[in-house]
Design a protein around this motif. Structure first.
Motif, PDB file in Angstrom:
ATOM      1  N   PRO A  33      -9.160 -22.026 -15.165  1.00 43.68           N
ATOM      2  CA  PRO A  33      -9.483 -20.632 -15.514  1.00 43.68           C
ATOM      3  C   PRO A  33     -10.961 -20.409 -15.803  1.00 43.68           C
ATOM      4  O   PRO A  33     -11.537 -19.405 -15.369  1.00 43.68           O
ATOM      5  CB  PRO A  33      -8.625 -20.376 -16.767  1.00 43.68           C
ATOM      6  N   VAL A  34     -11.582 -21.324 -16.520  1.00 39.48           N
ATOM      7  CA  VAL A  34     -13.008 -21.187 -16.829  1.00 39.48           C
ATOM      8  C   VAL A  34     -13.837 -21.240 -15.545  1.00 39.48           C
ATOM      9  O   VAL A  34     -14.811 -20.481 -15.374  1.00 39.48           O
ATOM     10  CB  VAL A  34     -13.451 -22.270 -17.823  1.00 39.48           C
ATOM     11  N   THR A  35     -13.456 -22.107 -14.630  1.00 41.26           N
ATOM     12  CA  THR A  35     -14.210 -22.240 -13.381  1.00 41.26           C
ATOM     13  C   THR A  35     -14.035 -21.015 -12.498  1.00 41.26           C
ATOM     14  O   THR A  35     -14.989 -20.546 -11.866  1.00 41.26           O
ATOM     15  CB  THR A  35     -13.786 -23.515 -12.637  1.00 41.26           C
ATOM     16  N   VAL A  36     -12.820 -20.466 -12.448  1.00 45.52           N
ATOM     17  CA  VAL A  36     -12.593 -19.222 -11.690  1.00 45.52           C
ATOM     18  C   VAL A  36     -13.469 -18.106 -12.248  1.00 45.52           C
ATOM     19  O   VAL A  36     -14.102 -17.345 -11.498  1.00 45.52           O
ATOM     20  CB  VAL A  36     -11.103 -18.825 -11.730  1.00 45.52           C
ATOM     21  N   ASP A  37     -13.539 -18.009 -13.574  1.00 46.23           N
ATOM     22  CA  ASP A  37     -14.397 -16.994 -14.194  1.00 46.23           C
ATOM     23  C   ASP A  37     -15.860 -17.223 -13.834  1.00 46.23           C
ATOM     24  O   ASP A  37     -16.613 -16.259 -13.590  1.00 46.23           O
ATOM     25  CB  ASP A  37     -14.235 -17.015 -15.716  1.00 46.23           C
ATOM     26  N   ALA A  38     -16.278 -18.487 -13.797  1.00 44.98           N
ATOM     27  CA  ALA A  38     -17.662 -18.803 -13.450  1.00 44.98           C
ATOM     28  C   ALA A  38     -17.975 -18.387 -12.013  1.00 44.98           C
ATOM     29  O   ALA A  38     -19.058 -17.850 -11.729  1.00 44.98           O
ATOM     30  CB  ALA A  38     -17.922 -20.295 -13.637  1.00 44.98           C
ATOM     31  N   VAL A  39     -17.023 -18.625 -11.110  1.00 39.86           N
ATOM     32  CA  VAL A  39     -17.225 -18.230  -9.707  1.00 39.86           C
ATOM     33  C   VAL A  39     -17.382 -16.714  -9.613  1.00 39.86           C
ATOM     34  O   VAL A  39     -18.269 -16.210  -8.905  1.00 39.86           O
ATOM     35  CB  VAL A  39     -16.044 -18.712  -8.840  1.00 39.86           C
ATOM     36  N   ARG A  40     -16.554 -15.983 -10.328  1.00 41.07           N
ATOM     37  CA  ARG A  40     -16.653 -14.520 -10.296  1.00 41.07           C
ATOM     38  C   ARG A  40     -17.976 -14.046 -10.869  1.00 41.07           C
ATOM     39  O   ARG A  40     -18.572 -13.091 -10.375  1.00 41.07           O
ATOM     40  CB  ARG A  40     -15.479 -13.904 -11.063  1.00 41.07           C
ATOM     41  N   SER A  41     -18.449 -14.700 -11.920  1.00 40.77           N
ATOM     42  CA  SER A  41     -19.722 -14.300 -12.524  1.00 40.77           C
ATOM     43  C   SER A  41     -20.886 -14.531 -11.569  1.00 40.77           C
ATOM     44  O   SER A  41     -21.928 -13.877 -11.682  1.00 40.77           O
ATOM     45  CB  SER A  41     -19.950 -15.054 -13.836  1.00 40.77           C
ATOM     46  N   LEU A  42     -20.706 -15.452 -10.628  1.00 42.18           N
ATOM     47  CA  LEU A  42     -21.731 -15.727  -9.625  1.00 42.18           C
ATOM     48  C   LEU A  42     -21.567 -14.847  -8.384  1.00 42.18           C
ATOM     49  O   LEU A  42     -22.326 -14.975  -7.421  1.00 42.18           O
ATOM     50  CB  LEU A  42     -21.674 -17.205  -9.207  1.00 42.18           C
TER      51      LEU A  42
END
Length: 219
Positions: free
Chosen positions: A91-100
């Protein structure tokens, strides 16, 4: 609206388990009739960025990307120019991808021997899409499970080759309906689910060659 035939999961020699140059990948992608490709090396993005620069020379569109090793399994980050830190939760990584500004796709789900994420991890992470056709499989059982899971939970399904050698590029692919032949339009098509997965599975001989290459690279 038009369509692009896109292979979103391809590895170059920048991955520990592949041996193919960017030029070979792009040449084979063009020969396979693809319109677009994403080089998604393991936790490394430099070769993918180089592919974006070289792709027009081959009549192709390339999307930058990376296959991130999360704590819950692998995740494709498409449309990013820096790779998210590995080792964090899905979940944290998915959020990071979206933030990028990128699109997150769970590759080879449920295949624990290949670091595929579990159903519960995918549900918690809520990625943009799920890989429902991974050509790098012999029997295709997990592909069927992934298709059923994606339908049940409303995730767009994508197809990909997961090629570790140039000759397998395009063996799996996603047809994406787009408003324009650009990387942004391609990513938007993935986000909203204008996708149709397709392709064939890898043969036993091709899988054997892949594992022999892996063994040689490790030595």
């Amino acid at each position: 609206m038009t369509t692009l035939q896109f292979d979103p999961h391809v590895h170059s020699a920048a991955s520990y388990d592949a041996d193919t140059s960017i030029e070979e990948l792009l040449e084979c992608a063009a020969s396979a009739g693809l319109d677009a490709v994403a080089v998604t090396d393991h936790n490394a993005i430099e070769a993918s960025l180089r592919a974006v620069e070289r792709a027009p020379d081959y009549g192709l569109l390339a999307v930058p990307g990376v296959e991130v090793s999360t704590a819950d399994g692998h995740l494709l980050a498409l449309g990013v120019e820096t790779h998210p830190d590995p080792g964090r939760s899905l979940p944290v990584t998915v959020d990071a991808v979206r933030s990028l500004g990128g699109v997150s796709v769970v590759p080879h789900p449920f295949q624990r021997s290949r670091h595929g994420a579990s159903a519960s991890a995918i549900e918690d992470a809520d990625p943009d899409a799920v890989e429902v056709h991974n050509a790098h499989t012999l029997l295709g059982v997990r592909n069927g499970q992934a298709r059923a899971f994606a339908r049940r939970h409303g995730f767009p399904g994508v197809g990909a080759s997961d090629a570790h050698t140039a000759s397998l590029v395009g063996r799996g692919y996603t047809t994406v309906r787009v408003d324009a032949r650009t990387a942004d339009a391609l990513l938007d098509g993935l986000r909203v689910g204008r996708t149709t997965p397709g392709g064939r599975r890898t043969t036993a001989g091709q899988l054997l060659r892949k594992y022999l290459v892996n063994a040689a690279l490790k030595v």
